[in-house]
Design an enzyme around this catalytic site. Structure first.
Site, PDB file in Angstrom:
ATOM      1  N   LYS A  97       0.815  -1.177   0.260  1.00 13.71           N
ATOM      2  CA  LYS A  97      -0.038   0.065   0.036  1.00 13.71           C
ATOM      3  C   LYS A  97       0.653   1.295  -0.132  1.00 13.71           C
ATOM      4  CE  LYS A  97      -4.345  -1.441   2.058  1.00 13.71           C
ATOM      5  NZ  LYS A  97      -5.294  -1.423   2.890  1.00 13.71           N
ATOM      6  N   ASP A 135     -10.114   3.360   2.497  1.00 16.29           N
ATOM      7  CA  ASP A 135     -10.209   2.492   3.752  1.00 16.29           C
ATOM      8  C   ASP A 135     -10.872   3.496   4.702  1.00 16.29           C
ATOM      9  OD1 ASP A 135      -8.899   0.166   3.011  1.00 16.29           O
ATOM     10  OD2 ASP A 135      -6.870   1.177   3.511  1.00 16.29           O
TER      11      ASP A 135
END
Ligand code: ATR
Length: 268
Positions: A68, A104
């Site tokens: 990520k 997220d």
């Protein structure tokens, strides 16, 4: 039917075989009769994979642990969320231009907002890793009051400084955790072992959200249920993060109920 025109999306991670993204997104594509398919690739070198994806015209890429952060430097653009959080979880390929985002934080915020209003709420956030960064970004947008509790105090302090948070504490500070209306677990405690990141005594009547989704009922969630606290299950963050990714990739509203059904079917 998969044909030469089918648009291909995927998730990359290492490991990746536990991912529920293929089931969730393929169920959504099918429900809307979209000519898309979603695959999973175990990837060690994300930058090499990305260069391959550029050349084959991969439509969208979901990014999970451990890529990520590192993948950021190879993208053409980042939205504000990805830049501030310092991580991407989805990349859209728009005619060869790779754009990174991070959903997220929306996943966490929407999960909580099914049960409460966040503005002005006192939140005990457990953990100061990558997941905590996205949650802090989301909670700050909603003007919640965050106290960051972490095993390693220096990490909590440096994250608090970066995001302008006034308070930090330790995971065994029962009284300080009790002063909050919401508890969110963003540590990895409870995933591998049947353990809670905080003592049971810290849970009184708070709304308890554990972002761990396997197991479905972590030790922390079970403590909360025993004390008749409202709870938010970790799969909700995958769902609401996923519906945003679906919109980012296709430009269409996601069939949320279908995606939730696919997730739950594969979790149990
Ligand atoms: P993620 O990207 O999932 O957030 P991470 O960045 O590795 O993963 O962060 C893991 C978090 O879980 C950290 O807050 C870590 O605490 P430290 O900062 O002290 O390392 C926390 N964590 C992991 N194992 C833990 C344990 N056994 N007890 C308490 N906290 C733990």
């Amino acid at each position: 039917m998969i044909s030469a025109k089918t648009k291909v999306c995927c998730i990359i991670g290492n490991p990746v075989d536990h991912s529920l993204s293929p089931q969730m997104h393929n169920a959504a594509f099918k429900a809307l009769s979209l000519d898309y398919v979603f695959l999973a690739f175990k990837v060690e070198n994300a930058l090499k994979a990305l260069s391959g994806f550029r050349s084959v015209g991969m439509e969208g890429i979901v990014v999970t642990v451990p890529h990520k952060q590192a993948i950021i430097k190879s993208l053409d653009s980042l939205d504000e969320a990805a830049r501030k959080i310092g991580a991407v979880n989805a990349i859209k390929n728009s005619h060869g231009i790779l754009k990174g985002t991070n959903t997220d934080w929306i996943g966490a915020v929407k999960s909580l907002e099914e049960k409460t209003i966040l503005t002005g709420k006192k939140v005990a956030l457990l953990g100061a890793g990558g997941a905590a960064r996205a949650i802090i970004y989301g909670l700050k947008k909603k003007q919640a009051e965050i106290t960051l509790f972490n095993r390693t105090p220096e990490k909590a302090e440096s994250l608090a400084k970066e995001f302008g948070l006034a308070r930090t504490g330790s995971l065994d500070d029962i009284n300080k955790i009790r002063q909050n209306e919401i508890i969110i677990n963003s540590t990895s405690v409870g995933m591998e072992e049947d353990k809670s990141p905080i003592p049971a005594g810290a849970v009184t009547n708070q709304l308890v959200f554990d972002i761990i989704y396997t197991p479905h009922k972590t030790r922390l969630i079970r403590i909360a249920l025993e004390k008749k606290c409202p709870v938010v299950y970790g799969y909700k963050m995958v769902l609401f993060g996923g519906t945003e990714i679906f919109k980012f990739f296709t430009g269409l509203q996601a069939p949320q109920k279908i995606m939730e059904k696919a997730l739950l079917k594969n979790l149990h």
